[in-house]
Structures are given as C-alpha cells and as structure tokens.
Design an enzyme around this catalytic site. Sequence first.
Site, short mmCIF file in Angstrom:
data_model
loop_
_atom_site.label_atom_id
_atom_site.label_comp_id
_atom_site.label_asym_id
_atom_site.label_seq_id
_atom_site.Cartn_x
_atom_site.Cartn_y
_atom_site.Cartn_z
N VAL A 277 0.84 -1.20 0.00
CA VAL A 277 0.00 0.00 0.00
C VAL A 277 0.88 1.25 0.00
O VAL A 277 0.59 2.23 -0.69
CB VAL A 277 -0.95 -0.02 1.22
CG1 VAL A 277 -1.76 1.27 1.27
CG2 VAL A 277 -1.88 -1.22 1.14
N GLY A 362 -0.89 -12.38 4.63
CA GLY A 362 -2.18 -11.98 4.05
C GLY A 362 -1.99 -10.87 3.03
O GLY A 362 -2.69 -10.81 2.01
N GLU A 815 28.09 15.55 -12.40
CA GLU A 815 29.09 16.42 -13.05
C GLU A 815 28.40 17.55 -13.80
O GLU A 815 28.72 18.72 -13.60
CB GLU A 815 29.96 15.60 -14.00
CG GLU A 815 31.00 16.45 -14.70
CD GLU A 815 32.01 15.64 -15.50
OE1 GLU A 815 32.10 14.42 -15.30
OE2 GLU A 815 32.71 16.24 -16.33
N ARG A 893 36.54 9.82 -25.73
CA ARG A 893 37.24 8.88 -24.82
C ARG A 893 36.98 7.43 -25.26
O ARG A 893 37.87 6.60 -25.17
CB ARG A 893 36.82 9.10 -23.37
CG ARG A 893 37.60 8.25 -22.39
CD ARG A 893 37.41 8.69 -20.96
NE ARG A 893 38.27 9.81 -20.59
CZ ARG A 893 39.51 9.70 -20.11
NH1 ARG A 893 40.03 8.50 -19.93
NH2 ARG A 893 40.21 10.76 -19.80
N PHE A 927 33.51 7.28 -18.40
CA PHE A 927 33.28 8.35 -19.38
C PHE A 927 33.45 7.87 -20.83
O PHE A 927 34.18 8.46 -21.61
CB PHE A 927 34.31 9.47 -19.07
CG PHE A 927 33.90 10.84 -19.51
CD1 PHE A 927 32.94 11.56 -18.82
CD2 PHE A 927 34.49 11.43 -20.62
CE1 PHE A 927 32.59 12.85 -19.21
CE2 PHE A 927 34.14 12.72 -21.03
CZ PHE A 927 33.19 13.42 -20.31
N GLU A 1274 38.29 5.70 -11.96
CA GLU A 1274 37.60 5.07 -13.08
C GLU A 1274 38.25 3.78 -13.61
O GLU A 1274 37.54 2.86 -14.03
CB GLU A 1274 37.49 6.07 -14.23
CG GLU A 1274 36.65 7.28 -13.87
CD GLU A 1274 36.71 8.35 -14.95
OE1 GLU A 1274 35.72 8.53 -15.65
OE2 GLU A 1274 37.77 8.98 -15.10
C1 LIG Z 1 11.12 -3.71 -1.49
C2 LIG Z 1 10.02 -4.70 -1.67
C3 LIG Z 1 10.33 -5.99 -2.03
C4 LIG Z 1 9.33 -6.92 -2.23
N1 LIG Z 1 9.68 -8.18 -2.60
C5 LIG Z 1 8.74 -9.09 -2.84
C6 LIG Z 1 9.09 -10.40 -3.24
O1 LIG Z 1 10.27 -10.74 -3.34
N2 LIG Z 1 8.12 -11.27 -3.52
C7 LIG Z 1 6.80 -10.92 -3.40
O2 LIG Z 1 5.96 -11.77 -3.66
N3 LIG Z 1 6.43 -9.70 -2.98
C8 LIG Z 1 7.36 -8.78 -2.71
N4 LIG Z 1 6.99 -7.52 -2.31
C9 LIG Z 1 5.57 -7.20 -2.16
C10 LIG Z 1 5.07 -7.14 -0.70
O3 LIG Z 1 6.07 -6.97 0.21
C11 LIG Z 1 4.34 -8.35 -0.29
O4 LIG Z 1 3.26 -8.55 -1.13
C12 LIG Z 1 3.88 -8.31 1.18
O5 LIG Z 1 3.61 -9.61 1.58
C13 LIG Z 1 2.69 -7.43 1.43
O6 LIG Z 1 2.36 -7.45 2.80
P1 LIG Z 1 2.01 -6.15 3.65
O7 LIG Z 1 1.58 -6.60 4.97
O8 LIG Z 1 3.12 -5.20 3.63
O9 LIG Z 1 0.82 -5.60 2.79
P2 LIG Z 1 0.08 -4.24 2.83
O10 LIG Z 1 0.79 -3.25 1.96
O11 LIG Z 1 -0.18 -3.82 4.21
O12 LIG Z 1 -1.25 -4.70 2.13
C14 LIG Z 1 -1.22 -5.26 0.83
C15 LIG Z 1 -2.64 -5.55 0.35
O13 LIG Z 1 -3.22 -6.61 1.06
C16 LIG Z 1 -4.46 -6.22 1.61
N5 LIG Z 1 -4.62 -6.93 2.88
C17 LIG Z 1 -3.66 -7.12 3.80
N6 LIG Z 1 -4.16 -7.88 4.79
C18 LIG Z 1 -5.42 -8.16 4.48
C19 LIG Z 1 -6.44 -8.91 5.11
N7 LIG Z 1 -6.24 -9.54 6.24
N8 LIG Z 1 -7.62 -9.01 4.48
C20 LIG Z 1 -7.84 -8.37 3.31
N9 LIG Z 1 -6.93 -7.66 2.68
C21 LIG Z 1 -5.73 -7.56 3.26
C22 LIG Z 1 -4.34 -4.73 1.74
O14 LIG Z 1 -5.57 -4.11 1.79
C23 LIG Z 1 -3.58 -4.38 0.50
O15 LIG Z 1 -4.40 -4.33 -0.60
C24 LIG Z 1 7.98 -6.56 -2.08
C25 LIG Z 1 7.67 -5.26 -1.69
C26 LIG Z 1 8.67 -4.33 -1.49
C27 LIG Z 1 8.32 -2.94 -1.09
#
Ligand SMILES: Cc1cc2nc3c(=O)[nH]c(=O)nc-3n(C[C@H](O)[C@H](O)[C@H](O)COP(=O)(O)OP(=O)(O)OC[C@H]3O[C@@H](n4cnc5c(N)ncnc54)[C@H](O)[C@@H]3O)c2cc1C
Length: 1342
Positions: A277, A362, A815, A893, A927, A1274
């Site tokens: 989110v 979730g 630069e 270069r 460069f 470099e």
């Molecule tokens: C730097 C980075 C790296 C990432 N790497 C990966 C990766 O390697 N692999 C991968 O699969 N994903 C990856 N993600 C995506 C993300 O981290 C995952 O999907 C994570 O599990 C989301 O969980 P959250 O709790 O942060 O979700 P949130 O951002 O809090 O919510 C995500 C969504 O789920 C919904 N939600 C959450 N809980 C519920 C619930 N109980 N009921 C209904 N809806 C719900 C929310 O409303 C929202 O729509 C990455 C994200 C980032 C920022």
Amino acid sequence: MADSEPRSGSEPDQLVFFVNGKKVVEKEADPEMNLLTFLRRKLGLTGTKLGCAEGGCGACTVMLSRYDPASEQLLHYAVNACLAPVCSLHLVAVTTVEGIGSVARKLHPVQERLARSHGSQCGFCSPGIVMSMYALLRNRPTPRMADVEEAFQGNLCRCTGYRPILEGFKTFTVEGACCGGRGRENGCCLTNGSAADKTSDDEAPPLFSAADFMPLDPTQEVIFPPELMTLSKGQRSQSLCFRGDRSTWLQPDSLDEFLRLKWKHPNARVVVGNTEVGIEVKFKNTVYPIILSPTFISELNAVTHTEDGIVFGAACTLSHMGAVLRQAADALPPHRTEVFLAILEQLRWFAGQQIRNVAAVGGNIMTASPISDLNPVFMAAGCRLTLMDKDGSRVVQMDDGFFTSYRRTILRPQEVLLSVHIPYSKKNQFVSAFKQSPRREDDISIVTAAMSVTFTAGMNVVEDLRLSYGGMAATTVLAKQTASRLLGRPWGEELLQDACSSLAEELSLDPSAPGGMVTYRRTLSLSLFYKFYLTVLQKLRLQGVAVDDVASNCLTATEVYCPQTPTSVQIYQAVPQGRSQDDVVGHPMMHLSAMKQATGEAVYCDDIPLYENELYLSLITSSKAHARILSVDAAAAESSSGVVCCLFADDIPGSNATGPIEYDETVLAEGQVTCVGHIIGAVVADTQLHAQRAARAVRIQYEELPPVVTIQEAIAAQSFYQPTRTIQKGDLEAGFKQADHILEGEIHIGGQEHFYLETNVTLAVPRGEDGEIELFVSTQSASKTQVLVAKALGIPANRVLVRVKRMGGGFGGKESRTTVLSTVVAVAANKLKRPVRCMLDRDEDMLVTGGRHPFYGKYKVGFLNSGKVVALDVSYYSNAGNSKDLSLSIMERALFHMENSYSVANVRGCGFLCRTNLPSNTAFRGFGGPQGMMVAESWITDVAQSLGRSADEVRRLNLYKEGELTPYNQILDHLTLDRCWDECLSRSGYQQRRAAVELYNRQNRWTKRGLAVVPTKFGISFTAVFLNQAGALVHIYTDGSVLLTHGGTEMGQGLHTKMVQVASRVLGIPCSKIHITETSTNTVPNTSPTAASASSDLNGGAVQNACETLVKRLEPYKAKNPKGSWEDWVTAAYFDRVNLSANGFYKTPDLGYDFDSNSGRVFNYFCYGVACSEVEIDCLTGAHKNLSSTIVMDVGHSLNPAIDIGQVEGGFMQGLGLFTLEELHYSPQGVLLTRGPGSYKIPAFGDIPTQLTVSLLRDAPNNKAVFASKAVGEPPLFLAASVFYAIKDAISAARSESGLSGPFRLDSPASAERIRNACSDRFTKLCPAAEPGTFVPWSVQV
Ligand SMILES: Cc1cc2nc3c(=O)[nH]c(=O)nc-3n(C[C@H](O)[C@H](O)[C@H](O)COP(=O)(O)OP(=O)(O)OC[C@H]3O[C@@H](n4cnc5c(N)ncnc54)[C@H](O)[C@@H]3O)c2cc1C
Ligand code: FES
Ligand code: FES
C-alpha cells in the site's frame, strides 16, 4: 478507550511512541506520513537517510522494539522507515542511528567497525547498514556470517563493493570473532579477514586491525523505555483513530470491531506491513480516505497447529511465518514438510529482512500480484483460506479461481482474509518452488513457480499434479491442461517431452506482454519444469521407486542455490620502514568522515536544518518524448493547498539557454519538449508533499511528434549531433590485405543509471543584498553550477556562491546534470526571495537526469592465423539523448580506448552521437572508456572463437609492448600491462583454473563454468585540455591549525582524505591539525569538475604547491628555532607579519591533441590493470554465480591503499552491475519504465565474487603525479568485463553441447535473459521468438 469511528469534530487519539528513549506524543498524527519524514522533518533526526522511498535500498533502516505481552518478550526488528506509517508506531520504541552512538559521545562498536574497516565511502548508505547490523546483534549477539548476509539483503551500497562492510562485521560473528589482540605473538587473530590467504611477499599490514576495536557489550545497549513497558502491558489492544487531511487511520482492538468497520467502510484499505500500500500511495498517488490497521488483533496473528497443517493468521509477518515453518520442518518427518520447505525456499529470496519483518502473509495473498512468490506455492500446495465478514466466515481453496483478474480476488468488499491454512505434504508427494529474478537478492520475479506431484504409493505413476506459475499471465495460474494430460502417466522421458510441449502451448505469452522478456519467460516455464522433473526423479529413486537414473552430468540442475560466504585478499605495498610516523602518505588511513557517516552526524545537503521561511520545489516534467506544448493549465496547482507559485520559462530573469558546454538546453521548456522528463516548470509550496501534489495537478496539452528513441532509429533517420569523430592510423586497406581472416561483428552495450544513494538536491538561499544567492548543492561541479545559475538569473557569477560539503555518491552523474535542478531552484528562490529546497525523489532523479550512454559498436577485424590483429575498422554509435551535454567528449574517450590494451597497426575508429528523444545521457565513471574497450573485447573474443583458440592466449599475443604507439600516436612508456597480466595469472592460479573449468564443463550439462582474463589501459587527463588545472587555498591560523580548501569535491572517493595526507606531508604536521570544511566557489574559483579520475593528481598538485609556498615562508622561523614546534614557528611568522595564507595552482604539462593531424599528447599517463574472473552459469535459468575475481591494478605509489582498494573494489562492482545486471527499460515511446530499486537492480551484497583478490602492483612509481601516485577512480571499472567474458566463455561451452561453435553476439549486460536465450537447447527450440516487426514490444533496446 477511543471510539474508533472516523468522527468529525471529535478529538483524534494521541499517538505515543519513543524515539531513542525519548517519549513522543503526537496529537495530530497524519496517516499519510511515514516514519522517515517524521524523523527527519519533525524531530530533526537526519541520520536516517532517504534513498528510494520504496523499501528497496535500506538507507532508511531503523530498529523498532515492541513488548509483546503474550510472550512477555521484547521484539527488536529492522524496518524501512520510508514505508512505516507513523500511525503504526503506537507504543513502539524506535532506535535510529543517532540513538546508539555518536562521535562526540562514543561510537557504538557497529559504527566504529564499519568506519575502521573502510566500509563507508560516501556514507549515505552507512546509517542504514549500521542499523541492520545493530538490529541483528540485538537479537543475536554472536551471529553467524550467514545471518549477517541475510540481514543485509535489503541494504544497498553503491560505493564500496560491500567487501569491507562484510569484513568489518565479520569480527562480530562466530566465524570471525576476535581475540581482542591476544591471539598472536604480534597482535590480533584477525588481520583484514584474509590473513590466512596471504602469500609470503605480501608483507603489508592489514587494512584495519581488529585488535583496535571496542568490544561489543550487549549489556550496554539502550534499554527499552520502562514507561513504554508499563504502557504496553496496560493497553496493548486499544482502538485508535488518527485523522489527517485526507485520510483517517482506524486501529480496531478486536476482530469483531475490525469486521464491523470493514462492513461499514467496504472501501477502507486494510494495511498491515504497508509494503504494498505504501508504494501505491507514494508512486500511484492513491488516496485512501480510511485505513484499517488490524496488525495487533490476536486472531490475525495466531499460529495454530492442526492435524493436517499449520494455520497462520493473515497478519503474521513473513519473518514470523518463516521461523515457525523452519521449526516445524526441523521437527517433523521430511515427507510432511515438502510444502513448508518450498515456502522457506521462496522466503529466502523474498525482499530483504526489513520488508519480511513487517510484510504479512495476508498482504502478499491479497495484493494478488501475478509475480507474488508465495501464491504459486499456496496454489500448488492446495492451501485453504478463511475469509470473513461481520456475518460469518467461509473457507475457500486457493486455486486459480481465487484470483479473478490482475490484482483482483474473489473477496467481497466487506470481507477480509482471516487466515491461511498450509497443509503438511503427504507421503509420495513432492513439492518444489522456483524463483527467477534479474538479481538473486531482494528482487521481484520474472517467473516464479511451484510444482507439486503425488504418486501412487510405491510407483512412478502420477496421481495428482499441480503446476503453478507466476509471471506467465495477469494472475498466478495453474497449468491445468498440462497437469491433466500427465495424470496417470509414468514419470519419465516421454512425460517430460509431452509436458514441455504442452506447457509451451498452454503458457504462451503475447509478444507484447507487459514485463517483456517473452521468449525467456516461456523458456523458463519449461526449464523450471525440467528441474522439477529431475528433482522428483531423484527423490523417487531415493524412495526405491524404479525410475530412470538422473545422469551424473545433469545432477547440478537439481541443486538449490546456497550462497557461500565470500573470502577476500587485499595486497598492497607497505611504506618503507623508518618513515616519520606523522607522514601518513601511503598508509591505509581511514576516510576522514567515516565515523561521522557511520553515526549519521555527517551533514548532507538535505540534512541542513530548514530555514525559517523555507519553501519546497517540485518539478513539472514532460510525459511525452517529443511534442509541441499546446497549453499549460496550472490553475488547479496554483489554488492547491500550500502552493506559493508555479514557475515557467517566462519567470527566468536571465537566459533560458543552458548546457555544460553548448547552450543547447532550456532551463524550463519553451514551446516543445524533447524527452519524457524534460523539465517544463516547477511548483513551489510550503512542504514537499504540497509541492508534489500540486505539480501533478498541472495539466499540459501536447501535440505529439514522432520520437527517435533507439540508436537504430537514429541511424535510420541519420539523427546525429555534429561533429562525427574519427581517429585513423596506418593503412587500413593494406592491413586487411595482409590479414589471413576478416570477420565482422557487433555489440550493443546498455546504459546505466548512476544510482548514487543520495539523489540530486539543491538548497538556494537568497542573501538579500545585491542579488547575492547562496546554493548548497550536491554536485561535482561547483563552478559550473555557479556559472549556469548566474546565467539563468542574469547576474554576474560573483553574486553566486556554491557550497558543497559532501555528496552521497556522484559517479559522474553529478558532473553536469545537477544543474538542471539547481538552476530551477535558484530561479525560484530568486523570484520569491525565500530559501527554496528540492531533493528529487528516486523516480524523478532516474527519469530526469540521464545516465551512462548506451553504445552500439560495429566492427570489421583483420587478423593472422596466429591470432595477431592487423586491421580494425570500428564504428561507435552512442545514444546521446536530447542534448549534447558531454557526449562528444565521452565519444572521444571511447575512441581513445577503442583498442583497449591491444596493439593494432592499421586502425580506424569513427564515433557518431545519436540525437534521440531520451533524457540527455552524461558522464559516468569511465566516461565512454568502458564502452570503447567493451567493443574491443568483443572483437578479440570473436577472433579467438573463429580460430578455435583460447581468448586469453589471443589477448596476450596482442597486448601492447613498451614503446609502442597508440592509434592516436601516443607512445606507451613505463608500461606495466605485462606485469599486471603475469601477476594476475599467477595469483588467480589461471592454468589450474582453466583445466578445472574444462573438466567441470565436460562433467556437467546444465551448469557451465567460464573463465576470462581482461586487461585495461585507461588514459588519465581530461581530454578537454583546459580542464587540466586546479587550485587550492591554505590558511594557517595562529594556533597552528590549518584550513585546507581545494577545487575538488568529496563524493565518497576519499579525495579530502588524500588531500589532507598530501598537505600533512608537505607541511610536516599531523593530519589532525588540518581541516577541510567544504568546497566553495568563493575560496577556489573556476574549478574543473571533480571527474576524470584526475582530481587527486590535479588538486594534489595544487595543494602541494600552496603548502610548499607556506613551508618556504616558515623556513626562516624554523631555522631560527630548530627545536621549536610548528606552533612556535607559526606564531613567530605571524608576529613578523608573514602571510600565512597561500593559494596553489597546478596544471598538467605538455597536453594537447589535434584530431585533424592525429598528433599531440592526449593523456598525461595511463593506468593499467588486469582481472581474471570465473563464473558458473545455470544454462536452464540463465542465473550466474561470480565464483572468483582476481584483480591486479597499477595505482603507482598509492597515496592511501585503503581508499585505493576501496575504489578498485567499488569500481569493479559497479562495472559488474553494468556488464551483468543493470538494465534500463524504455518503452517504444521513450518512457523510462525502470525508475527505482524495485525494477532497476544494482549489485547487492550477494553479488560479490565468492573469492575476491585485489592486488595493487608493487614497485610501480609514477613520475607524472603527486608523490608518484596514479589515478584510481575510473580505471578499475572496466575490469568487470572479465566477468562478462567469463560468462560468454561459459555460454560457448553450453552452446557446444548443442553443436554450436564460433563467434556469437552477446550484448551487454549479460543478464539472465540473455544468458538463457544464448544457451540454445531443446527447451529454447520450443519457444521461438516472435518475428520482429510483427508486434510492439514492451521495451526496446535504446
Ligand atoms: C522492497 C520490496 C520488495 C518486495 N519483494 C517481494 C518479493 O520478493 N516477492 C513478493 O511476492 N512480494 C514482494 N513484495 C511485495 C510485498 O512486500 C508483499 O506482497 C507483502 O507480503 C505485502 O504485505 P504487507 O503486509 O506489507 O501488505 P500491505 O501493503 O499492508 O497490504 C497489501 C494488500 O493486502 C491487503 N490486505 C492485507 N491484509 C489483508 C487482510 N487480512 N484481508 C484483506 N486484505 C488484506 C491490503 O488491503 C492491501 O491491498 C515486495 C515489496 C517491497 C516494497
Ligand atoms: S529509502 Fe527506505 S528503503 Fe530506500
Ligand atoms: S558508501 Fe555506501 S552508498 Fe556510498
């Protein structure tokens, strides 16, 4: 207890949390504010840095601590402050880098060890690195190296190459714990982590001494605030409501309350970790009026062990889930844990630890991303989900019916996900999971898959099969047709063949599919199945089921990748014995700012406290690559909250024409735009948020014009900047006649984003008198900034003061392109007569400022049977973008490096600058040199391959010899190439390696090893002669302290440290008496940019000159009082009215080259180096491992071996990114699609070669630069081409298995996609590429 409804008029709750032990009570907590902004702007704690705002760089890492009343335990975990909503922190303790130590107080051992081990260069990543390590140690005071590596999966560093960070922190680990100086007769058990590997001739001391380190005493750590403990025990589950301008945060205290609120507000966004989110809010500008935070509801955090599996509450974090599954996998019989192990395998490569610590299971399911890594496993395993609303619950099977379309599920708006049930596997069931991403660590998948097969007991007959894929459609899918075709069939070769052809049919992708790489993705879907097929065969055999044996040469295809802890050796020449202790030239002295950087006290531009009436600026940029601007409507922006004004071209008081050499750019676009990201205007407002929101509200109408995006399009349209450069020597025609063979070839070298951790930033402060303005800028070119700001403002340069304290990385990106921002900010500040600041967000920075030029090289080579090259005709085309910027010098270069280190008698090189509608490309470490040399390495490899000879033999044969002439007629004297070559071969054990590689390749079909030795020769000097000058200003104060200023800027490369060393030697005083405060245009005028690796030479010369003048002035007083102290002489001179301030000047002698006559000296001298690298590729996935690199570099007499080795390693790793990993994707319309660390991958900790040896060539003084040193910034970068050519060597071995031999084209970077596609085999044949021209690709090669 608060009523958790979004009430109007009633008071919101108070947010209570602790930061570094101090209580924070926030009465107006804004649900849209993240912790990072809160720390930096509200609390003034600027130690924690902003690098990306998307959880991808780790610069913002802090530690959170919570008391968990259920387990009665304190939980400490690292998180990304940029993604943590401040509202989620109620009753949480936050520890930032400032909270654990400071230079003034006392450093924490983590900070000290990072600094002393030379693990901090620009220092912008350092606070995040420190906090990741600190959080690890709070949980595990003596970790294993594997824990350290895991802790850093979410941290990036662009400078160091990571090796010194790991070496420093190794001293905390089981493997590296230090004896505290009691381990050996002469000191500590540890040297620099490499003592064991040192050879007898390397008598140099280690780069740091672990014996000097403070011990880690866990009892001394900051305590959890007692008040918070009491509060936490009392009110853990409290309903809360926080209200902001646009959004209300509701934290229900029970499941019932949560469900009731979701019922009442079906559009409310549920947020747990906010890792998904948070990205939507920041980058897609989504506003969620109501946010529901169920993080602390016990049912959503529960873990329940049932008869047939484990149920995880939807809010369980991935770290927690991983720990529970690990425990279960260790305790249960193996046949029950196949699913658990598959999930654990996916979690190993799921984001970084900071994300896993907060992201919920979730959240991953409900995001419904087609490239989710867990959803394929949940699907293949047949997990069950419990969904719930106010009226009850239902249980659904997680299959392909669950995801209805892209990022949509069957959940009704009022429903939430309560839990996921993960089943135990059954006897005869086998499960595997696979993830293929561009980079192994912390990267999103290209294709991710999970497969589960169940057999009839004791047989190899398929009873149940589920093949689940991510990255092959808009949702996670099950290959149902294929699975059903295979039911009831024996697991054997026939099944494999049918499975592959069926999968190729079922998982077909449109050639224009988003994400591109269509052929690769299709091939991967088959290759991964093949891996599964082999793995299952093995397991069946182990169970005694009669199946085909897995051939021994196929076994490595089933191996699961396990990273190995890197080992390293650093070798340099010790300073001669008997030198004065005060003379630190040649010593591995620590970077002078390292400690401040590690404690967060070092001040970067955006850390300067806010001025009282300061404003913030946000850019308005073009969304079209080439268009006429029909109208600009800024009315909505101007009336939006906090906005002070909008700026357009009319507001520029001086000239709107700008550019570093030619004024062929606009400060603000007028009439037309020529790239996406072209700056059209700016909005100035009270805060960053307001400025950014308003900038998005500006409506611009365009009339689109056809863009030229790629080099090939530019060639077709003859769209070039003038002049075209040519260097020619010898008789080309005669050369080709003499040749036994002639071959032609081509290579495309992709561009590169600088990815300095600190983005572009400027703070402009009008001084109120005479039009004076002061700018604090993160730039390598203070003087260029001064001149261009003066031009835009229509004032003389003497009214503009530009100050540069330090940069969080530059690499050439700061630069010339910094002025596109600083001029606009200056115009705004000048107009409003108020301070104005702007730090670009990472996506803006990547969009607007350009990067390394993509190059296309086309060559014709004539050579003898022996492999000796006798004629070369090569053309270079660079993608210059929408303005000339420095492109001509960069092309020059490239041409000056077209033969790399090889002597070619008859040669012609032509360079064309393609004028395209991309943001102007610019300087980047090397460069143009790396691109020039990369083409050379391509033709020399082709020559070897066409002769069937070893490429390394052919390279050695063609290597320059002392006294030979370059194509531009410069004589090569003091050549050390052959010495570097020989030392590199012997240190790397080349001959044994080659034999071992050949043996390995004979024994393995699906993994191949490759080896390459690549030399470099890098010319030192600016090719624009006038830039080869520098100034310095040295003041001696009456107390004897010295203030040193010179024209160079500090961007992490250690220039200031080296300059202090130079001054210290000449003045004969310790470094502690010398201080550098900043670079500024009012101390040293008319400075050249800090670039071309020449800054130590030039500024060193100037510093030496100034100091020598002062020494001369002090001489009489020294002579009069030889036993006196420095202070005595200074005082005596002062009272004698001697000028204790001197400026110094240096210009490089005898330079001046003329293209027309091909004569005159281009370079002052050359740097040489050779690297030997070994890699292993996975022919089925295209992944590769960097097994070993040995680098020998001639840096003359090193001024500071720690800094020089840091430059070699950092440059090498940046080159490794350039040649093997980093890919910018542009749409055919010229839109940059990769705008942050999520989609653009720079090397991470896991990319360091498993064995890394760096040796600075001994006894190689350079008589052309200060104290016999050589430039180093470099030259080492190109040596990473050894990794590229080792990969090419390995691919050749794979191709020969399919009967393919001879030269083949491999473009750079050698990405997993390119490697896999080049390893032609039975699987690639099933996935032919679509005919070019018959579809619109997602991205184009620019
Ligand atoms: C730097 C980075 C790296 C990432 N790497 C990966 C990766 O390697 N692999 C991968 O699969 N994903 C990856 N993600 C995506 C993300 O981290 C995952 O999907 C994570 O599990 C989301 O969980 P959250 O709790 O942060 O979700 P949130 O951002 O809090 O919510 C995500 C969504 O789920 C919904 N939600 C959450 N809980 C519920 C619930 N109980 N009921 C209904 N809806 C719900 C929310 O409303 C929202 O729509 C990455 C994200 C980032 C920022
Ligand atoms: S700024 Fe937070 S991870 Fe990059
Ligand atoms: S020191 Fe790590 S990014 Fe510069």
